[in-house]
Design a protein around this motif. Structure first.
Motif, PDB file in Angstrom:
ATOM      1  N   CYS A 114       0.550   4.547   1.829  1.00 24.46           N
ATOM      2  CA  CYS A 114      -0.217   5.072   2.955  1.00 24.46           C
ATOM      3  C   CYS A 114      -0.046   6.587   3.047  1.00 24.46           C
ATOM      4  O   CYS A 114       1.072   7.096   3.023  1.00 24.46           O
ATOM      5  CB  CYS A 114       0.232   4.420   4.260  1.00 24.46           C
ATOM      6  N   ILE A 174      -4.081   3.949   0.972  1.00 23.45           N
ATOM      7  CA  ILE A 174      -4.858   3.894   2.208  1.00 23.45           C
ATOM      8  C   ILE A 174      -4.724   5.210   2.972  1.00 23.45           C
ATOM      9  O   ILE A 174      -3.797   5.978   2.742  1.00 23.45           O
ATOM     10  CB  ILE A 174      -4.459   2.682   3.080  1.00 23.45           C
ATOM     11  N   PHE A 218      -8.886   4.079  -0.099  1.00 20.37           N
ATOM     12  CA  PHE A 218      -9.670   3.773   1.093  1.00 20.37           C
ATOM     13  C   PHE A 218      -9.453   4.881   2.110  1.00 20.37           C
ATOM     14  O   PHE A 218      -8.334   5.369   2.275  1.00 20.37           O
ATOM     15  CB  PHE A 218      -9.241   2.429   1.703  1.00 20.37           C
ATOM     16  N   TYR A 264       0.819  -1.207   0.000  1.00 23.71           N
ATOM     17  CA  TYR A 264       0.000   0.000   0.000  1.00 23.71           C
ATOM     18  C   TYR A 264       0.854   1.259   0.000  1.00 23.71           C
ATOM     19  O   TYR A 264       1.941   1.281   0.559  1.00 23.71           O
ATOM     20  CB  TYR A 264      -0.873   0.065   1.268  1.00 23.71           C
ATOM     21  N   PRO A 293      -7.163   1.709  -6.263  1.00 27.11           N
ATOM     22  CA  PRO A 293      -8.315   1.971  -5.398  1.00 27.11           C
ATOM     23  C   PRO A 293      -7.873   2.767  -4.174  1.00 27.11           C
ATOM     24  O   PRO A 293      -6.728   2.664  -3.745  1.00 27.11           O
ATOM     25  CB  PRO A 293      -8.812   0.577  -4.997  1.00 27.11           C
ATOM     26  N   TRP A 316      -6.536   7.686   2.545  1.00 28.29           N
ATOM     27  CA  TRP A 316      -6.663   8.669   1.476  1.00 28.29           C
ATOM     28  C   TRP A 316      -7.258   9.977   1.974  1.00 28.29           C
ATOM     29  O   TRP A 316      -6.879  11.049   1.522  1.00 28.29           O
ATOM     30  CB  TRP A 316      -7.509   8.077   0.360  1.00 28.29           C
ATOM     31  N   ALA A 366      -3.241  -0.455  -3.432  1.00 29.15           N
ATOM     32  CA  ALA A 366      -4.214   0.583  -3.065  1.00 29.15           C
ATOM     33  C   ALA A 366      -3.495   1.752  -2.406  1.00 29.15           C
ATOM     34  O   ALA A 366      -2.319   1.658  -2.054  1.00 29.15           O
ATOM     35  CB  ALA A 366      -5.250   0.017  -2.095  1.00 29.15           C
ATOM     36  N   GLU A 373      -9.512   4.606   5.285  1.00 28.32           N
ATOM     37  CA  GLU A 373      -8.621   4.049   6.308  1.00 28.32           C
ATOM     38  C   GLU A 373      -8.034   2.758   5.762  1.00 28.32           C
ATOM     39  O   GLU A 373      -7.580   2.735   4.631  1.00 28.32           O
ATOM     40  CB  GLU A 373      -9.375   3.860   7.621  1.00 28.32           C
ATOM     41  N   TYR A 374      -8.086   1.672   6.555  1.00 27.37           N
ATOM     42  CA  TYR A 374      -7.624   0.377   6.070  1.00 27.37           C
ATOM     43  C   TYR A 374      -8.662  -0.225   5.147  1.00 27.37           C
ATOM     44  O   TYR A 374      -9.854  -0.058   5.350  1.00 27.37           O
ATOM     45  CB  TYR A 374      -7.368  -0.591   7.235  1.00 27.37           C
ATOM     46  N   PRO A 375      -8.244  -0.986   4.136  1.00 25.14           N
ATOM     47  CA  PRO A 375      -9.233  -1.670   3.287  1.00 25.14           C
ATOM     48  C   PRO A 375      -9.866  -2.815   4.048  1.00 25.14           C
ATOM     49  O   PRO A 375      -9.331  -3.275   5.061  1.00 25.14           O
ATOM     50  CB  PRO A 375      -8.400  -2.177   2.116  1.00 25.14           C
ATOM     51  N   PRO A 376     -11.007  -3.315   3.561  1.00 25.25           N
ATOM     52  CA  PRO A 376     -11.649  -4.456   4.230  1.00 25.25           C
ATOM     53  C   PRO A 376     -10.720  -5.661   4.237  1.00 25.25           C
ATOM     54  O   PRO A 376      -9.912  -5.844   3.306  1.00 25.25           O
ATOM     55  CB  PRO A 376     -12.884  -4.740   3.376  1.00 25.25           C
TER      56      PRO A 376
END
Length: 106
Positions: free
Chosen positions: A29, A81, A99, A27, A97, A83, A79, A101-104
């Protein structure tokens, strides 16, 4: 992601390591802590299984040091994160993609 074997060392080469296995996450971040630690708009974080890192030399010499220019990994990020925490001038315009916060969990 695919199975990987990455090797590296400290700047002087006294400490060496290898990372084997399948990276679990990669990620960019944008949280404030990662921005502060990296000195830029985001930090790139590769998450691996516990035990994936093996010290091949110099484990007793391990300390902390942040290299300003880091070598890029041959893996693509999954991704962006945290964001919603990004700064206005931060990266954008790619197809990753995002998110808040954290992605699922996957």
């Amino acid at each position: 992601m695919t199975q990987a074997k990455l090797t590296g060392s400290c700047l002087c080469g006294s400490v060496q390591y290898e990372i084997t296995g399948e990276p679990k996450r990669f990620y960019h971040c944008h949280c404030s802590r990662c921005r502060k630690a990296s000195g830029t708009g985001h930090a790139s974080n590769l998450i691996v299984e516990l035990g994936a890192v093996r010290w091949t030399a110099g484990e007793e010499l391990i300390g902390g040091y942040k290299v300003p220019e880091a070598e890029r990994l041959p893996l693509a990020p999954q991704a962006r994160i945290f964001w919603d925490s990004r700064v206005s001038w931060s990266c954008s315009g790619d197809d990753l993609p995002v998110f808040a916060e954290y992605p699922p969990a996957q």
